[in-house]
Design a protein around this motif. Structure first.
Motif, PDB file in Angstrom:
ATOM      1  N   LEU A 134       0.698  -0.971   0.015  1.00 53.39           N
ATOM      2  CA  LEU A 134       0.222  -0.477  -0.114  1.00 53.39           C
ATOM      3  C   LEU A 134       0.669   0.847  -0.193  1.00 53.39           C
ATOM      4  N   CYS A 135       1.578   0.846   0.602  1.00 54.02           N
ATOM      5  CA  CYS A 135       2.930   2.394   0.887  1.00 54.02           C
ATOM      6  C   CYS A 135       3.475   2.428  -0.626  1.00 54.02           C
ATOM      7  N   LEU A 136       3.613   1.572  -1.264  1.00 54.49           N
ATOM      8  CA  LEU A 136       4.167   1.675  -2.973  1.00 54.49           C
ATOM      9  C   LEU A 136       3.440   2.104  -3.402  1.00 54.49           C
ATOM     10  N   LEU A 137       2.149   1.852  -3.257  1.00 53.47           N
ATOM     11  CA  LEU A 137       0.988   2.200  -4.623  1.00 53.47           C
ATOM     12  C   LEU A 137       0.822   3.942  -4.331  1.00 53.47           C
ATOM     13  N   VAL A 138       0.816   4.244  -3.446  1.00 55.30           N
ATOM     14  CA  VAL A 138       0.399   5.127  -2.466  1.00 55.30           C
ATOM     15  C   VAL A 138       1.858   6.371  -2.641  1.00 55.30           C
ATOM     16  N   SER A 139       2.702   5.708  -2.682  1.00 57.81           N
ATOM     17  CA  SER A 139       4.078   6.618  -2.788  1.00 57.81           C
ATOM     18  C   SER A 139       4.709   6.667  -4.350  1.00 57.81           C
ATOM     19  N   TYR A 140       4.560   6.173  -5.357  1.00 58.22           N
ATOM     20  CA  TYR A 140       4.884   6.428  -6.822  1.00 58.22           C
ATOM     21  C   TYR A 140       4.222   7.427  -6.805  1.00 58.22           C
ATOM     22  N   PRO A 141       3.229   7.560  -6.575  1.00 63.11           N
ATOM     23  CA  PRO A 141       2.517   8.538  -8.192  1.00 63.11           C
ATOM     24  C   PRO A 141       3.435  10.183  -7.327  1.00 63.11           C
ATOM     25  N   ILE A 142       3.440  10.155  -5.959  1.00 69.38           N
ATOM     26  CA  ILE A 142       3.098  11.584  -4.796  1.00 69.38           C
ATOM     27  C   ILE A 142       4.868  11.677  -5.218  1.00 69.38           C
ATOM     28  N   ALA A 143       6.009  10.837  -5.458  1.00 69.53           N
ATOM     29  CA  ALA A 143       7.097  10.917  -5.789  1.00 69.53           C
ATOM     30  C   ALA A 143       7.108  10.899  -6.668  1.00 69.53           C
ATOM     31  N   TRP A 144       6.836  10.810  -8.124  1.00 74.19           N
ATOM     32  CA  TRP A 144       6.202  11.271  -8.864  1.00 74.19           C
ATOM     33  C   TRP A 144       5.949  12.778  -9.375  1.00 74.19           C
ATOM     34  N   HIS A 145       5.538  13.079  -9.041  1.00 75.53           N
ATOM     35  CA  HIS A 145       5.095  14.591  -9.197  1.00 75.53           C
ATOM     36  C   HIS A 145       6.058  15.549  -7.928  1.00 75.53           C
ATOM     37  N   MET A 146       6.052  14.790  -7.121  1.00 76.90           N
ATOM     38  CA  MET A 146       7.603  16.067  -6.260  1.00 76.90           C
ATOM     39  C   MET A 146       9.301  15.588  -6.763  1.00 76.90           C
ATOM     40  N   SER A 147       9.097  14.790  -7.982  1.00 72.04           N
ATOM     41  CA  SER A 147      10.336  14.844  -9.038  1.00 72.04           C
ATOM     42  C   SER A 147      10.179  15.733 -10.277  1.00 72.04           C
ATOM     43  N   LYS A 148       9.392  15.842 -10.291  1.00 72.04           N
ATOM     44  CA  LYS A 148       8.626  16.871 -11.468  1.00 72.04           C
ATOM     45  C   LYS A 148       8.517  18.160 -11.078  1.00 72.04           C
ATOM     46  N   ALA A 149       8.732  18.080  -9.257  1.00 71.85           N
ATOM     47  CA  ALA A 149       7.535  19.578  -8.988  1.00 71.85           C
ATOM     48  C   ALA A 149       9.112  21.163  -8.538  1.00 71.85           C
ATOM     49  N   LYS A 150       9.405  22.743  -8.381  1.00 71.56           N
ATOM     50  CA  LYS A 150       9.894  23.241  -8.452  1.00 71.56           C
ATOM     51  C   LYS A 150       9.512  23.911  -7.715  1.00 71.56           C
ATOM     52  N   GLY A 151      10.344  24.074  -6.678  1.00 68.90           N
ATOM     53  CA  GLY A 151       9.996  26.010  -5.941  1.00 68.90           C
ATOM     54  C   GLY A 151       9.783  25.463  -5.305  1.00 68.90           C
ATOM     55  N   MET A 152       8.430  26.502  -4.866  1.00 68.81           N
ATOM     56  CA  MET A 152       8.016  26.756  -3.520  1.00 68.81           C
ATOM     57  C   MET A 152       6.981  25.227  -3.577  1.00 68.81           C
ATOM     58  N   LYS A 153       6.430  24.631  -4.769  1.00 67.06           N
ATOM     59  CA  LYS A 153       5.593  23.743  -4.587  1.00 67.06           C
ATOM     60  C   LYS A 153       6.573  22.021  -4.643  1.00 67.06           C
ATOM     61  N   ALA A 154       7.573  22.063  -4.745  1.00 63.55           N
ATOM     62  CA  ALA A 154       8.407  21.638  -4.047  1.00 63.55           C
ATOM     63  C   ALA A 154       8.650  21.247  -2.954  1.00 63.55           C
ATOM     64  N   VAL A 155       8.749  22.379  -2.582  1.00 59.70           N
ATOM     65  CA  VAL A 155       9.096  22.406  -1.044  1.00 59.70           C
ATOM     66  C   VAL A 155       7.766  22.416   0.170  1.00 59.70           C
ATOM     67  N   PHE A 156       5.949  22.896  -0.259  1.00 56.94           N
ATOM     68  CA  PHE A 156       5.392  21.815  -0.152  1.00 56.94           C
ATOM     69  C   PHE A 156       5.330  20.758  -0.298  1.00 56.94           C
ATOM     70  N   LEU A 157       5.541  20.097  -0.965  1.00 55.05           N
ATOM     71  CA  LEU A 157       5.085  18.479  -0.843  1.00 55.05           C
ATOM     72  C   LEU A 157       6.503  18.043  -0.386  1.00 55.05           C
ATOM     73  N   TYR A 158       6.870  18.289  -0.266  1.00 50.60           N
ATOM     74  CA  TYR A 158       8.307  17.693   0.539  1.00 50.60           C
ATOM     75  C   TYR A 158       8.191  18.076   2.403  1.00 50.60           C
ATOM     76  N   ALA A 159       6.851  19.011   2.606  1.00 48.43           N
ATOM     77  CA  ALA A 159       6.331  19.715   3.829  1.00 48.43           C
ATOM     78  C   ALA A 159       5.594  18.754   4.174  1.00 48.43           C
ATOM     79  N   CYS A 160       4.477  18.342   3.259  1.00 47.28           N
ATOM     80  CA  CYS A 160       3.141  17.543   3.717  1.00 47.28           C
ATOM     81  C   CYS A 160       3.843  15.855   3.639  1.00 47.28           C
TER      82      CYS A 160
END
Length: 284
Positions: free
Chosen positions: A78-104
């Motif tokens: 379940l962690c893998l299924l939830v984490s992969y899409p999140i990690a994909w969006h984090m890898s594409k995020a930049k700036g404040m969006k990346a900071v916000f995702l890391y904080a979440c």
């Protein structure tokens, strides 16, 4: 007399820490598991195999062991299924969006384990917000008993361990060169083919440590299963702590811990063997 190289001297503190905090305790625990049960002390002076015979000869302990291993596997998947899409969006995020995702992602780790579990107890109570919401929407007619169930334990563990899966996968995805994806797309590969043949294999160096880390942590979790599972759902860590601190049966508790540790090592070894070719492919 030749003096040791400076690089070897730098390794001495690390070796000492590993010996004192890992090798020595495990050796002591293994030796304790063969001790006889003491009468006025937690253990006796003689040695015996009775504790292992008791574990392997009782279906109850087999059931608890299998439940612990399967629960950890479910949490990992379940962690893998939830984490992969999140990690994909984090890898594409930049700036404040990346900071916000890391904080979440890091937010579950900023709260104490007791606070998190008491929060889940409030949410999943019979008159808690989850049951009230489901009843208000007409999904259920009466409150569901969510507390002290295996499902709630799994849900709470997923909530805690998702960051340990997201971060290594995110690092692996960031290391994938965009030119590989652009080249495969220009040659007519579909998005599904690009994901299956390029992205997924190259991200496996992040999936592999994330899976092992989450599985080991889930197998050894004690506080969350003890609070949210209660007496209704038994897991190996709760049995081990009960034997060591409740009944002070140190030899039997140590034997349970050794069995759980060896079972975890076997599962990790099987996973490593099954994914060896995929790991080699990711390095090619």
């Amino acid at each position: 007399m030749r003096l040791p190289k400076p690089r070897l001297l730098l390794a001495v503190p690390a070796i000492a820490l590993i010996f004192v905090f890992m090798i020595l305790p495990i050796t002591n625990m293994a030796e304790m598991s063969f001790r006889t049960t003491g009468t006025s002390e937690p253990f006796g002076e003689d040695y015996t195999l009775a504790h292992y015979s008791r574990i392997f000869g009782d279906a109850y302990y087999w059931g608890v062991l299998v439940r612990s291993l399967l629960t950890a596997a479910t949490v990992t998947v379940l962690c893998l299924l939830v984490s992969y899409p999140i990690a994909w969006h984090m890898s594409k995020a930049k700036g404040m969006k990346a900071v916000f995702l890391y904080a979440c992602i890091a937010s579950p780790l900023m709260t104490g384990v007791l606070v998190r579990n008491f929060g889940w107890m409030i949410v999943a109570a019979l008159n808690g917000p989850l049951n009230e919401t489901l009843m208000a929407l007409g999904i259920i007619e009466r409150p569901l008993r969510l507390l002290f169930t295996q499902g709630l334990v799994i849900l709470a563990l997923v909530h805690v361990f998702v960051p340990f899966m997201v971060l290594p996968i995110n690092n692996a995805l960031r290391n994938i060169s965009p030119t590989l994806i652009e080249a495969s797309t220009s040659m007519g590969a579909s998005r599904r083919d690009v994901f299956r043949d390029i992205i997924l294999p190259l991200s496996f160096p992040g999936i592999y440590p994330g899976v092992i880390l989450v599985y080991v942590l889930a197998v050894a979790a004690f506080v969350t299963p003890a609070l949210l599972g209660g007496q209704m759902v038994s897991y190996m860590p709760t049995l081990i702590i009960g034997e060591l601190t409740g009944t002070f049966q140190w030899p039997f508790g140590s034997a349970l811990a050794i069995v759980l540790s060896l079972s975890t090592v076997i599962v990790v070894a099987i996973f490593t063997a099954l994914t060896a070719k995929l790991m080699e492919r990711s390095k090619a």
